[in-house]
Design a protein around this motif. Sequence first.
Motif, short mmCIF file in Angstrom:
data_model
loop_
_atom_site.label_atom_id
_atom_site.label_comp_id
_atom_site.label_asym_id
_atom_site.label_seq_id
_atom_site.Cartn_x
_atom_site.Cartn_y
_atom_site.Cartn_z
N GLN A 1 -4.61 14.78 -7.54
CA GLN A 1 -4.60 16.19 -7.16
C GLN A 1 -3.44 16.39 -6.21
O GLN A 1 -3.02 15.46 -5.51
CB GLN A 1 -5.92 16.56 -6.46
N PRO A 2 -2.90 17.59 -6.14
CA PRO A 2 -1.81 17.83 -5.18
C PRO A 2 -2.27 17.55 -3.75
O PRO A 2 -3.41 17.84 -3.38
CB PRO A 2 -1.50 19.32 -5.35
N THR A 3 -1.38 16.94 -2.96
CA THR A 3 -1.70 16.71 -1.56
C THR A 3 -1.61 18.05 -0.82
O THR A 3 -0.91 18.96 -1.25
CB THR A 3 -0.74 15.69 -0.93
N TRP A 4 -2.35 18.12 0.25
CA TRP A 4 -2.40 19.37 1.01
C TRP A 4 -1.37 19.38 2.12
O TRP A 4 -0.99 18.34 2.66
CB TRP A 4 -3.77 19.52 1.66
N ALA A 5 -0.98 20.56 2.50
CA ALA A 5 -0.11 20.75 3.66
C ALA A 5 -0.52 22.07 4.30
O ALA A 5 -0.90 23.01 3.61
CB ALA A 5 1.35 20.78 3.24
N HIS B 1 -4.11 8.12 -3.70
CA HIS B 1 -3.77 9.50 -4.03
C HIS B 1 -5.00 10.36 -3.82
O HIS B 1 -6.12 9.88 -3.78
CB HIS B 1 -3.22 9.63 -5.46
N ARG B 2 -4.75 11.63 -3.67
CA ARG B 2 -5.83 12.58 -3.44
C ARG B 2 -6.56 12.84 -4.75
O ARG B 2 -5.95 12.95 -5.81
CB ARG B 2 -5.25 13.88 -2.90
N THR B 3 -7.88 12.93 -4.68
CA THR B 3 -8.70 13.26 -5.84
C THR B 3 -9.44 14.57 -5.55
O THR B 3 -9.26 15.19 -4.50
CB THR B 3 -9.70 12.14 -6.16
N VAL B 4 -10.29 14.99 -6.45
CA VAL B 4 -11.04 16.24 -6.30
C VAL B 4 -11.95 16.15 -5.08
O VAL B 4 -12.64 15.15 -4.88
CB VAL B 4 -11.87 16.53 -7.57
N GLN B 5 -11.97 17.21 -4.30
CA GLN B 5 -12.86 17.27 -3.14
C GLN B 5 -14.31 17.25 -3.57
O GLN B 5 -14.67 17.79 -4.62
CB GLN B 5 -12.62 18.55 -2.34
N ARG B 6 -15.15 16.66 -2.75
CA ARG B 6 -16.58 16.56 -3.08
C ARG B 6 -17.22 17.94 -3.30
O ARG B 6 -18.02 18.11 -4.20
CB ARG B 6 -17.33 15.81 -1.99
N ASP B 7 -16.86 18.92 -2.48
CA ASP B 7 -17.49 20.23 -2.65
C ASP B 7 -17.01 20.94 -3.92
O ASP B 7 -17.69 21.80 -4.46
CB ASP B 7 -17.29 21.13 -1.42
N ASP B 8 -15.84 20.57 -4.45
CA ASP B 8 -15.36 21.12 -5.73
C ASP B 8 -15.91 20.34 -6.91
O ASP B 8 -15.92 20.85 -8.04
CB ASP B 8 -13.84 21.06 -5.81
N LEU C 1 0.84 -1.19 0.00
CA LEU C 1 0.00 0.00 0.00
C LEU C 1 0.88 1.24 0.00
O LEU C 1 1.67 1.47 0.92
CB LEU C 1 -0.92 0.01 1.22
N LEU C 2 0.75 2.04 -1.07
CA LEU C 2 1.53 3.27 -1.24
C LEU C 2 0.61 4.48 -1.21
O LEU C 2 -0.55 4.39 -1.60
CB LEU C 2 2.28 3.24 -2.57
N TRP C 3 1.15 5.61 -0.77
CA TRP C 3 0.42 6.87 -0.78
C TRP C 3 1.26 7.89 -1.53
O TRP C 3 2.40 8.16 -1.14
CB TRP C 3 0.15 7.32 0.64
N TRP C 4 0.71 8.44 -2.62
CA TRP C 4 1.42 9.44 -3.40
C TRP C 4 1.35 10.78 -2.69
O TRP C 4 0.27 11.29 -2.38
CB TRP C 4 0.82 9.56 -4.80
N ILE C 5 2.51 11.37 -2.41
CA ILE C 5 2.61 12.68 -1.78
C ILE C 5 3.24 13.63 -2.80
O ILE C 5 4.42 13.54 -3.10
CB ILE C 5 3.47 12.64 -0.49
N SER C 6 2.43 14.53 -3.35
CA SER C 6 2.91 15.40 -4.42
C SER C 6 4.02 16.33 -3.94
O SER C 6 4.94 16.64 -4.70
CB SER C 6 1.77 16.20 -5.02
N GLY C 7 3.96 16.78 -2.70
CA GLY C 7 4.99 17.69 -2.19
C GLY C 7 6.35 17.04 -2.09
O GLY C 7 7.38 17.71 -2.19
#
Length: 177
Positions: free
Chosen positions: A147-151, A87-94, A52-58
Motif C-alpha cells: 500500500q502507499p506509504t503515508w506522509a 512495506h505498508r499493508t492494509v490497515q486493520r480498520d480497513d 533490512l529494507l523499507w519500501w517508501i512509495s513516495g
Amino acid sequence: MLVEGHPDGYIDWFLHSHSWEILPLRPMPNTDDSRVKAYRKQAREGTLPPVLLWWISGLDCHLILDGHARLAAAIAESVEPPLLQLHRTVQRDDLAARINEATGFYEGELARFVELRTVHGPLVPDGAATAGPQLVRLLHDLNTAEQPTWAWPLPGGEDQWRRIARDVTVGHDWPHI
C-alpha cells in the motif's frame, strides 16, 4: 541499483521510476571497513544475514534500515545479498470493509452465473471456478499487497522543514539548503 552520492543522492521519479533503487540512510562503508571485511567471508559462504529494507512509495525506492555493511560486503563479493523488505499493508480498520467488498464481489458473481444458468440452461457453469480464484487473489492481496506509504504535512510547512534541515546539517560538510 544503489543510489550514490550520500548525503545528496538523487532519486528522479521520471528517469528512475520503478527501478527499485536502494537509498542508504547513511554513507555506505568502504571495503576496508572492519565490519565489511567480517561480512565478506559470510557473503562468500552464503551465510550473510539479510539486509533490512523499507519500501517508501513516495520515493519509489527502498531505504536501508539495517545492513549497510552487509550490503557493502555482498557488493564487494559480487553476490546477491539476502534481503528482507518491509512495506505498508492494509490497515486493520480497513481490512474488515475490504473483506466485505471481496465477499460481496464473490456473491455477486455467483448470483450472475445463477441468472445466466436460468436463461441459458445447465451448460453454463455455476461460476465458482471463475469467481473462487478471484476471491482468493483479493483476500491474499489484502494481507500482502503493498500500500502507499503515508506522509503528513509538516506543521510550519517548507520554512519549518528548512529550519530543521539547517539545524541537523550545521557543522557537517554537507551542502547547505
